[in-house]
Design an enzyme around this catalytic site. Structure first.
Site, PDB file in Angstrom:
ATOM      1  CB  ALA A  75      -0.949  -0.009   1.198  1.00 29.58           C
ATOM      2  CG  ASN A 155      -3.047   3.966  10.387  1.00 26.38           C
ATOM      3  OD1 ASN A 155      -3.553   4.989   9.929  1.00 26.38           O
ATOM      4  ND2 ASN A 155      -1.848   3.964  10.926  1.00 26.38           N
ATOM      5  CD  GLN A 183      -5.216  -0.773   9.175  1.00 24.77           C
ATOM      6  OE1 GLN A 183      -5.980  -1.641   9.598  1.00 24.77           O
ATOM      7  NE2 GLN A 183      -3.929  -0.768   9.472  1.00 24.77           N
ATOM      8  CB  SER A 203      -1.583  -3.592   2.152  1.00 27.98           C
ATOM      9  OG  SER A 203      -0.625  -4.417   2.757  1.00 27.98           O
ATOM     10  CB  ALA A 204      -1.294  -9.042   0.443  1.00 28.67           C
ATOM     11  CG  HIS A 205       1.194  -6.554   5.511  1.00 29.08           C
ATOM     12  ND1 HIS A 205       1.307  -6.209   6.845  1.00 29.08           N
ATOM     13  CD2 HIS A 205       1.392  -5.413   4.821  1.00 29.08           C
ATOM     14  CE1 HIS A 205       1.564  -4.909   6.937  1.00 29.08           C
ATOM     15  NE2 HIS A 205       1.618  -4.409   5.722  1.00 29.08           N
ATOM     16  CB  THR A 243      10.143 -10.033 -12.570  1.00 25.32           C
ATOM     17  OG1 THR A 243      11.053  -9.850 -13.653  1.00 25.32           O
ATOM     18  CG2 THR A 243       9.623 -11.467 -12.585  1.00 25.32           C
ATOM     19  CB  CYS A 328       4.687   3.500  10.175  1.00 24.70           C
ATOM     20  SG  CYS A 328       3.838   2.208   9.266  1.00 24.70           S
TER      21      CYS A 328
END
Length: 404
Positions: A75, A155, A183, A203-205, A243, A328
Site C-alpha cells: 500500500a 489505522n 485498513q 495491501s495483502a498483509h 517481474t 510505522c
C-alpha cells in the site's frame, strides 16, 4: 492458550494457512515458478494464468474490472504511485492537492515530497471522532485542485470515512479521488462501482496475505492517467515495471477471495470479541475511547488510560502484543500525531494503546488480556503521584510546575 498473545492485527496479520499453501505451490522446481512475462513456453503461460487469476480475485472483492488492478509492492507504493502519478500527469491542469492530517505516513510523506516539488497541499483537520466530512472537503476545493486523497478506515483509531458522499462531491467537481483502503479491505464492504473513487490502495498483509505485495485500483471509466514512478520493462501496462512475484500475487488473490467469502461472519465474531474486551476494562476510571463511537471497525479499539504512561503500560503487558501509535511511528517518542489532530492533549495521547483483534483471536485470549490490562493500569496508577492528586480533587491542568 499460548503466550504471548497477538492483539496487533492492525499492524500486520499472520498469513492464513490456506494462503500459505497456495503460495508454496508457486516456488519450487515442480511448482508454478515461471516468469509471467515469459511468453515463449508453458512455464511462463502458467505463471501468467496464476497472476491473472489473482488479479480477478482482488477485483472481485471490490467489484472492479480485473484490468483496473495494478500490482505493487504494497500500500505504501500504491499511495506513492497514486499521488505522484496523478500530480505529475495532471500538473498542467492544477497543482493543488487535498488530504488530511491523520493519513498514513505513506500519504503524508508523499504529499510533503510533492510540496517540495512545487505542489500545494491542504491538510484537513478531522473532527474529534477522526472523521473527515464531505463539507470539510468541499470547503477546501479550489479551481486548481487535481486530487483528494483520504483513507477509508484510520489505522490508529478505526474510524470510517463516508467515502461514498465524498466521492459524489469530487466526481461532480471533476477532481480525482484517491482512497487508501489498506485498513478497510476485508473489513468493510467496498464496491468501486458505487463509490465514486478513481484510485484505491490495497495491501495483502493486512488481510492475512503475505507482506511485500499490494495493488492499486486505477479506474478505467472515467479513465485515470498516471505517470509511472518505477521504470524498466513496461509491466502492468507501463504503470509499474518489474517481474511479477507469482507466489505473492497468488497469496494476495487467495487472501482477498477468503475475505470475500468470510467477511460478514468474521465481522460479527470480531465485534463480539471487541465488545467482550471493552466490557471487562470499562470499569476503569478515566478511560477514553479514541475515534468515532459509531462509525468504526470493530477490529480496532484505541483506548487512553489517563494518568498512565502508554510506554510503561506496554512494558507491563509483556505477554500481550499491542501498540501505542501506529507501527510505522511507534519507535518515536512523540505522542501519536493522529490523536493530537483529534484534539487529545499530550497526556491522553501518550496514554493511548491500540488493541486490534483478528481472525485467530480467541475469547480466552481476550479475557486474559482484559484482566492483565486492568491489573497493570491499577498498579501503575498506585505508583503515580498525579493519580493521587486527581483522586484528591486537584485539577492537574491548573498546576504551574516549577522549572529546575
Amino acid at each position: 492458550m499460548k503466550l504471548p498473545i497477538y492483539l496487533d492485527y492492525s499492524a500486520t496479520t499472520p498469513v492464513d494457512p490456506r494462503v500459505a499453501q497456495k503460495m508454496a505451490e508457486c516456488l519450487l522446481v515442480d511448482g508454478n515458478f515461471g516468469n509471467p512475462a515469459s511468453r515463449s513456453h508453458v512455464f511462463g503461460w502458467k505463471a501468467e494464468e496464476a497472476v491473472e487469476n489473482g488479479r480477478r480475485q482482488v477485483a472481485e472483492l471490490i467489484n472492479a474490472d480485473p484490468r483496473e488492478i495494478v500490482w505493487t509492492s504494497g500500500a505504501t507504493e500504491s499511495d506513492n504511485l497514486a499521488l505522484k502519478g496523478v500530480a505529475h500527469f495532471y500538473q498542467t491542469k492544477g497543482k493543488h492537492i487535498i488530504t488530511s492530517k491523520i493519513e498514513h505516513k505513506a500519504v503524508l510523506d508523499t504529499a510533503r515530497q510533492l510540496e517540495r516539488e512545487g505542489f500545494e497541499v491542504t491538510y484537513l483537520e478531522p473532527g474529534e471522532d477522526g472523521i473527515v466530512t464531505p463539507a470539510m472537503v468541499e470547503a477546501a476545493l479550489r479551481d486548481d485542485t487535481i486530487l483528494v486523497s483520504l483513507m477509508h478506515v484510520n489505522n490508529e483509531v478505526g474510524s470510517i470515512n463516508d467515502i461514498a458522499a465524498i466521492g459524489e462531491l469530487t466526481r461532480s467537481r471533476g477532481v480525482l479521488f484517491h482512497v487508501d483502503a489498506a485498513q478497510s479491505a476485508g473489513k468493510v464492504e467496498i464496491d468501486v462501482q458505487k463509490l465514486k473513487v478513481d484510485l484505491m490502495s490495497f495491501s495483502a498483509h493486512k488481510v492475512y496475505g503475505p507482506k511485500g505485495i499490494g495493488a492499486l485500483y486505477v479506474s478505467r471509466k472515467p479513465r485515470v492517467r498516471l505517470e509511472a514512478i518505477i521504470h524498466g520493462g513496461g509491466h502492468e501496462r507501463g504503470m509499474r515495471s518489474g517481474t511479477l512475484p507469482t507466489h505473492q500475487i497468488v497469496g494476495m488473490g487467495e487472501a482477498f477471495a477468503i475475505a470475500k467469502q468470510e467477511m460478514a461472519a468474521e465481522n460479527v465474531r470480531i465485534k463480539a470479541l471487541s465488545d467482550r474486551f471493552f466490557k471487562q476494562v470499562s470499569d476503569l476510571e478515566e478511560l477514553y475511547v479514541n475515534g468515532s463511537q459509531t462509525a468504526r471497525v470493530p477490529h480496532n479499539l484505541n483506548l487512553s488510560f489517563n494518568y498512565v504512561e502508554g510506554e510503561s503500560l506496554l512494558m507491563s503487558l509483556k505477554d500481550i502484543a499491542v501498540s501505542s501509535g501506529s507501527a510505522c511511528t511507534s519507535a518515536s517518542l512523540e505522542p501519536s500525531y493522529v490523536l493530537r489532530a483529534l484534539g487529545r492533549n499530550d497526556e491522553l495521547a501518550h496514554s493511548s494503546i491500540r488493541f486490534s483483534f483478528g481472525r485467530f483471536t480467541t475469547e480466552e485470549e481476550v479475557d486474559y488480556a482484559a484482566q492483565e490490562v486492568c491489573k497493570a493500569v491499577n498498579k501503575l496508577r498506585e505508583l503515580s503521584p498525579l493519580w493521587d492528586m486527581y483522586k484528591d480533587g486537584v485539577d492537574i491542568s491548573k498546576i504551574e510546575w516549577a522549572a529546575h
